[in-house]
Design a protein around this motif. Structure first.
Motif, PDB file in Angstrom:
ATOM      1  N   GLU B  91       0.841  -1.189   0.000  1.00  0.00           N
ATOM      2  CA  GLU B  91       0.000   0.000   0.000  1.00  0.00           C
ATOM      3  C   GLU B  91       0.881   1.245   0.000  1.00  0.00           C
ATOM      4  O   GLU B  91       2.070   1.163   0.303  1.00  0.00           O
ATOM      5  CB  GLU B  91      -0.918  -0.023   1.228  1.00  0.00           C
ATOM      6  CG  GLU B  91      -2.003  -1.077   1.068  1.00  0.00           C
ATOM      7  CD  GLU B  91      -2.774  -1.361   2.356  1.00  0.00           C
ATOM      8  OE1 GLU B  91      -3.993  -1.430   2.256  1.00  0.00           O
ATOM      9  OE2 GLU B  91      -2.160  -1.514   3.410  1.00  0.00           O
ATOM     10  N   LYS B  92       0.242   2.363  -0.314  1.00  0.00           N
ATOM     11  CA  LYS B  92       0.956   3.647  -0.333  1.00  0.00           C
ATOM     12  C   LYS B  92       1.814   3.837   0.910  1.00  0.00           C
ATOM     13  O   LYS B  92       2.923   4.352   0.847  1.00  0.00           O
ATOM     14  CB  LYS B  92      -0.076   4.784  -0.369  1.00  0.00           C
ATOM     15  CG  LYS B  92      -0.287   5.358  -1.740  1.00  0.00           C
ATOM     16  CD  LYS B  92      -1.222   6.556  -1.656  1.00  0.00           C
ATOM     17  CE  LYS B  92      -1.719   6.840  -3.058  1.00  0.00           C
ATOM     18  NZ  LYS B  92      -2.960   7.534  -3.114  1.00  0.00           N
ATOM     19  N   THR B  93       1.227   3.441   2.048  1.00  0.00           N
ATOM     20  CA  THR B  93       1.846   3.743   3.333  1.00  0.00           C
ATOM     21  C   THR B  93       3.034   2.849   3.672  1.00  0.00           C
ATOM     22  O   THR B  93       3.786   3.159   4.590  1.00  0.00           O
ATOM     23  CB  THR B  93       0.800   3.609   4.449  1.00  0.00           C
ATOM     24  OG1 THR B  93       0.109   2.368   4.253  1.00  0.00           O
ATOM     25  CG2 THR B  93      -0.199   4.745   4.416  1.00  0.00           C
ATOM     26  N   ASN B  94       3.203   1.704   2.976  1.00  0.00           N
ATOM     27  CA  ASN B  94       4.298   0.818   3.378  1.00  0.00           C
ATOM     28  C   ASN B  94       5.380   0.615   2.317  1.00  0.00           C
ATOM     29  O   ASN B  94       6.356  -0.102   2.551  1.00  0.00           O
ATOM     30  CB  ASN B  94       3.760  -0.535   3.882  1.00  0.00           C
ATOM     31  CG  ASN B  94       3.014  -1.322   2.806  1.00  0.00           C
ATOM     32  OD1 ASN B  94       3.057  -0.964   1.625  1.00  0.00           O
ATOM     33  ND2 ASN B  94       2.345  -2.388   3.200  1.00  0.00           N
ATOM     34  N   GLN B  97       8.991   1.623   3.443  1.00  0.00           N
ATOM     35  CA  GLN B  97       9.518   0.739   4.478  1.00  0.00           C
ATOM     36  C   GLN B  97       9.840  -0.649   3.904  1.00  0.00           C
ATOM     37  O   GLN B  97      10.829  -1.279   4.291  1.00  0.00           O
ATOM     38  CB  GLN B  97       8.449   0.682   5.566  1.00  0.00           C
ATOM     39  CG  GLN B  97       8.671  -0.253   6.687  1.00  0.00           C
ATOM     40  CD  GLN B  97       7.317  -0.603   7.350  1.00  0.00           C
ATOM     41  OE1 GLN B  97       6.329   0.119   7.195  1.00  0.00           O
ATOM     42  NE2 GLN B  97       7.283  -1.715   8.042  1.00  0.00           N
ATOM     43  N   CYS B 121       4.615   5.813  -5.826  1.00  0.00           N
ATOM     44  CA  CYS B 121       5.306   5.768  -4.532  1.00  0.00           C
ATOM     45  C   CYS B 121       6.815   5.630  -4.709  1.00  0.00           C
ATOM     46  O   CYS B 121       7.590   6.319  -4.036  1.00  0.00           O
ATOM     47  CB  CYS B 121       4.789   4.603  -3.689  1.00  0.00           C
ATOM     48  SG  CYS B 121       3.129   4.860  -3.089  1.00  0.00           S
ATOM     49  N   ASP B 124       8.373   8.796  -5.875  1.00  0.00           N
ATOM     50  CA  ASP B 124       8.414   9.759  -4.773  1.00  0.00           C
ATOM     51  C   ASP B 124       9.490   9.408  -3.753  1.00  0.00           C
ATOM     52  O   ASP B 124      10.302  10.249  -3.375  1.00  0.00           O
ATOM     53  CB  ASP B 124       7.074   9.724  -4.015  1.00  0.00           C
ATOM     54  CG  ASP B 124       6.145  10.829  -4.481  1.00  0.00           C
ATOM     55  OD1 ASP B 124       6.568  11.628  -5.334  1.00  0.00           O
ATOM     56  OD2 ASP B 124       5.009  10.876  -3.989  1.00  0.00           O
ATOM     57  N   ASP B 125       9.434   8.153  -3.292  1.00  0.00           N
ATOM     58  CA  ASP B 125      10.277   7.743  -2.169  1.00  0.00           C
ATOM     59  C   ASP B 125      11.722   7.493  -2.581  1.00  0.00           C
ATOM     60  O   ASP B 125      12.647   7.762  -1.822  1.00  0.00           O
ATOM     61  CB  ASP B 125       9.721   6.468  -1.512  1.00  0.00           C
ATOM     62  CG  ASP B 125       8.333   6.690  -0.917  1.00  0.00           C
ATOM     63  OD1 ASP B 125       8.040   7.832  -0.547  1.00  0.00           O
ATOM     64  OD2 ASP B 125       7.558   5.721  -0.846  1.00  0.00           O
TER      65      ASP B 125
END
Lengths: 67, 194
Positions: B91-94, B97, B121, B124-125
Motif C-alpha cells: 500500500e501507499k503507506t508501506n 519501508q 510511490c 516519490d520515495d
C-alpha cells in the motif's frame, strides 16, 4: 508547439497545454496512467495545473492489468 | 565475464519484487539461479490451483501463502540466496519501508491501479532507484512485440497492449518471457558497473 510525446515528435496548435487538456485532445481513456514531463512524475491531482511547452518531453504510460 | 565472476558481483545486491504471481515468482527464480544476493518478495495472496498454469508453485503448495511457498522453492534451487518473504499487501503507506534496502525494484503486481500506485510511490520515495515494470503480458504469440522501453529510471517490459481478461488469459510462455525480461534487465543494470 512541438514536443516529444512517448518518444515521438508531436505538434499542437497551442503554445501550452495541461495534462488534462492533453488527455482530452488525444482521447487517452485509460483510468490508470503514469505521466511524466521532462522526467518528473505528474500525479493525478496535478493534471489540471501541470503544463508543458514547446521542446518538452512528455511521457504517458497506459497501465493495464496482468502480472 | 565468467559465471563465477557474475555471481561474485551479484551477491552484493538486493532486489525487491512487488508481487509473487506470474511475473514475480518467475523473475525471482531467474534471479536466484543467477546468484543474486538477496530478494525481498512481497505479496499477501495464497497459491491457487489456477495459478499453476504460469506461476512457480506446485500442487502440494495450494493453500499456502505465496511468499513462503516461493521461499521454499528458491531454497531448493540456490541455497545461497537470502529471501525475505513479506506476507503483506503493498500500500501507499508501506512502500518506503518495504523496499528501502533494495537496489532495484521489480513491479510484478496484477491490477493496473496497483501498478500506478507503486510507480507513484517509488518515484516519490526513491527517485534514484531503477523500477522495472511488467506491462502487457496476456495471450500468446506476437513474441516480437514484447520489448523493453526506458523512461529515466523507469523500465517497461511487455507489449504495453495485451491486458488480461477472460478472452485473453495470462499464459506461461508470455508471462515467463516478460518475467525473464525483467530479470535480464536487473542483471544488465547491476553488471553494468563491471
Amino acid at each position: 508547439m512541438t514536443i516529444t510525446l512517448n518518444n515521438r515528435t508531436e505538434t499542437f496548435k497551442f503554445d501550452k497545454l495541461t495534462i488534462e487538456e492533453l488527455i482530452k485532445l488525444k482521447n487517452f481513456t485509460f483510468k490508470a496512467l503514469v505521466v511524466k514531463i521532462n522526467g518528473k512524475l505528474i500525479k493525478k491531482n496535478e493534471y489540471t495545473s501541470a503544463f508543458f511547452v514547446s521542446g518538452d518531453k512528455v511521457d504517458v504510460i497506459h497501465l493495464i492489468s496482468g502480472g | 565475464m565468467t559465471f563465477e565472476e557474475i555471481k561474485e558481483h551479484l551477491k552484493h545486491f538486493t532486489v525487491g519484487i512487488a508481487g509473487a504471481g506470474g511475473l514475480g515468482s518467475n523473475c525471482a527464480v531467474a534471479l536466484a539461479r543467477s546468484g543474486i544476493g538477496k530478494l525481498v518478495v512481497v505479496d499477501f495472496d495464497i497459491v491457487n490451483e489456477s495459478n499453476l498454469n504460469r506461476q512457480y508453485y506446485f500442487y502440494n503448495q495450494i493453500g499456502q501463502y505465496k511468499v513462503y511457498a516461493l521461499k521454499e522453492n528458491i531454497s531448493r534451487i540456490n541455497r545461497d540466496v537470502i529471501l525475505s518473504a513479506v506476507n503483506t499487501k503493498i500500500e501507499k503507506t508501506n512502500v518506503a519501508q518495504l523496499f528501502y534496502e533494495c537496489d532495484i525494484i521489480v513491479e510484478a503486481l496484477d491490477k493496473a491501479e496497483e501498478k500506478e500506485m507503486l510507480i507513484e510511490c517509488v518515484t516519490d520515495d526513491f527517485p534514484e532507484k531503477p523500477l522495472i515494470i511488467g506491462l502487457g503480458v496476456a495471450g500468446y504469440g506476437n513474441t516480437n512485440s514484447l520489448k523493453v522501453k526506458q523512461i529515466d529510471n523507469l523500465y517497461i517490459c511487455g507489449d504495453e497492449k495485451s491486458e488480461v481478461s477472460d478472452e485473453s488469459p495470462p499464459l506461461a510462455p508470455g508471462v515467463g518471457i516478460v518475467a525473464n525480461m525483467q530479470a535480464n534487465l536487473v542483471l544488465e543494470i547491476l553488471l553494468k558497473s563491471l
